[in-house]
Design an enzyme around this catalytic site. Sequence first.
Site, PDB file in Angstrom:
ATOM      1  N   SER A   2       0.858  -1.185   0.000  1.00 21.91           N
ATOM      2  CA  SER A   2       0.000   0.000   0.000  1.00 21.91           C
ATOM      3  C   SER A   2       0.894   1.235   0.000  1.00 21.91           C
ATOM      4  O   SER A   2       2.116   1.132   0.025  1.00 21.91           O
ATOM      5  CB  SER A   2      -0.899   0.001   1.231  1.00 21.91           C
ATOM      6  OG  SER A   2      -0.121   0.356   2.364  1.00 21.91           O
ATOM      7  N   LYS A   3       0.237   2.383   0.019  1.00 19.11           N
ATOM      8  CA  LYS A   3       0.975   3.645  -0.003  1.00 19.11           C
ATOM      9  C   LYS A   3       2.007   3.744   1.125  1.00 19.11           C
ATOM     10  O   LYS A   3       3.005   4.439   0.984  1.00 19.11           O
ATOM     11  CB  LYS A   3      -0.011   4.810   0.122  1.00 19.11           C
ATOM     12  CG  LYS A   3      -0.809   5.033  -1.144  1.00 19.11           C
ATOM     13  CD  LYS A   3      -1.131   6.524  -1.328  1.00 19.11           C
ATOM     14  CE  LYS A   3      -1.816   6.787  -2.648  1.00 19.11           C
ATOM     15  NZ  LYS A   3      -3.251   6.466  -2.592  1.00 19.11           N
TER      16      LYS A   3
END
Length: 489
Positions: free
Chosen positions: A255-256
């Site tokens: 994810s980010k």
Amino acid sequence: MSQPVRVRFAPSPTGHLHIGGARTAIYNWAFARRNGGAFVLRIDDTDPERSTAENTAAILRSLRWLGLDWDEGPEAGGPYGPYFQTARGPLYDEALARLQEASAVYPCFCSPEELAEKRDASRAAGGPAGYDRTCRSLEPAAAASRIASGEPHVWRIAVPESRGDVIFDDAIRGTVTFPADALDDFVVVRSDGTPTYNFATVVDDVSMEITHVVRGDDHLSNTPRQIVVFEALGQAVPTFAHLSMILGSDGKRLSKRHGATSVEAYRDEGILPEALVNYLALLGWSLDDKTTVFDAATLVDNFSFDRVSKNPAVFDPEKLAWLNGVYIRDLSPAEFAERVTPLLVDAGLLRAEDAATRRPWLESLAPLVAERVKRLTEVPPAVAFLFADDIEIDPSAAEKVLSVPGARAALETAAHELGAVEPYEAAAIESALRAVPERLGLKPKQVFQAVRVAISGSTVSPPLFESLELLGRERAVARLEAATRLAAE
Ligand code: GLU
């Protein structure tokens, strides 16, 4: 003859194309190309709040940049269009009508509050979480009159009583079983008339004659429901291939938090598309047990689901950067010049209108820097000193190298040599400068570092003699003379 392979990549344009989506697209594309089939791009834009034209454009741009050409879809057209779900409303209506006729669906008038109550009660009693089928037993005439009176309702699929466990053969995971009691009469069309994901997807996959559904395993749990819809529509179920997740280095889903995740962020970081395709292909697929560097044609020639792993893959940005370095070193000087030109223009080092005339010079930069960088974005700062008219000498480099006794004599003598050397080419420059240290009783390193700092402003630069050649005699001599004024006797 077996049916021609047709696969689809069906992104929702609620964001840009991410690493995981790109890998799904790569596997779909490679499978289609390997089997002489069609790679279809479908835009699942049914979420009106989060889908944007800007995101769709970015997804198309990313796919193109990666070299994943689609045979049918936005901009390409094709006989199975439209390729945007929002334009396919009539097809969903038609499919619903067919299911209504077959009594494979029923209207449900339970309100969201009632549903929540039922769910809570069932859960408290340790029962199933799914819909309790209250409306399934309504008299058709009674249901029809409630609909006619405008009462809000959804349409639910009537999962056949006889439907046992849902078992299917996944091309990657093998036999997958979902127990029958996990299937409730789920909603296919919402009260506003829009289809749910599980319904729209199946209607599209049927009408687009998709033979293989290749997607992330976050959709594995949707598959039994989709199989029930295929069956309700009286259609053959395609082959499913569910790809394992991509994890960050901490073992959590990528994810980010783990850094850049969009394809365009990697492009902007100076990753080459062919390196990214190679790297992402390796996140779950292997050519053999040892080969890490292969081009897209090799991927296509060898792709099969047999070599796709069931286990999650860990995304390693360092390995990607390493692989990118391999690809950068592999570029021909012409390709290298082609790819760095826009970055040099963006960095303000080169005017776009000068790119053509300076092309041979740009090509000669390639061997100097290609060995030393892992990302294209590292090129402009590494070569900026060759473009600028004037440079600033880094004070710590000046302190370390130019303040050493003998530095001034080294620079003066080097300037003199460079003023006279013929031809002004790396080899001749090298032999002229190699004679200097001995003549002055200095160490070679001391002389060469002084020259390096004088021409580049820093103690690290691309190879010295080649850099001097690329800089040109006039600028090289001027820089050495300028640095002389800063140097110790
Ligand atoms: N639009 C869905 C997604 O982006 C597609 C899933 C599928 O391939 O069925 O997750």
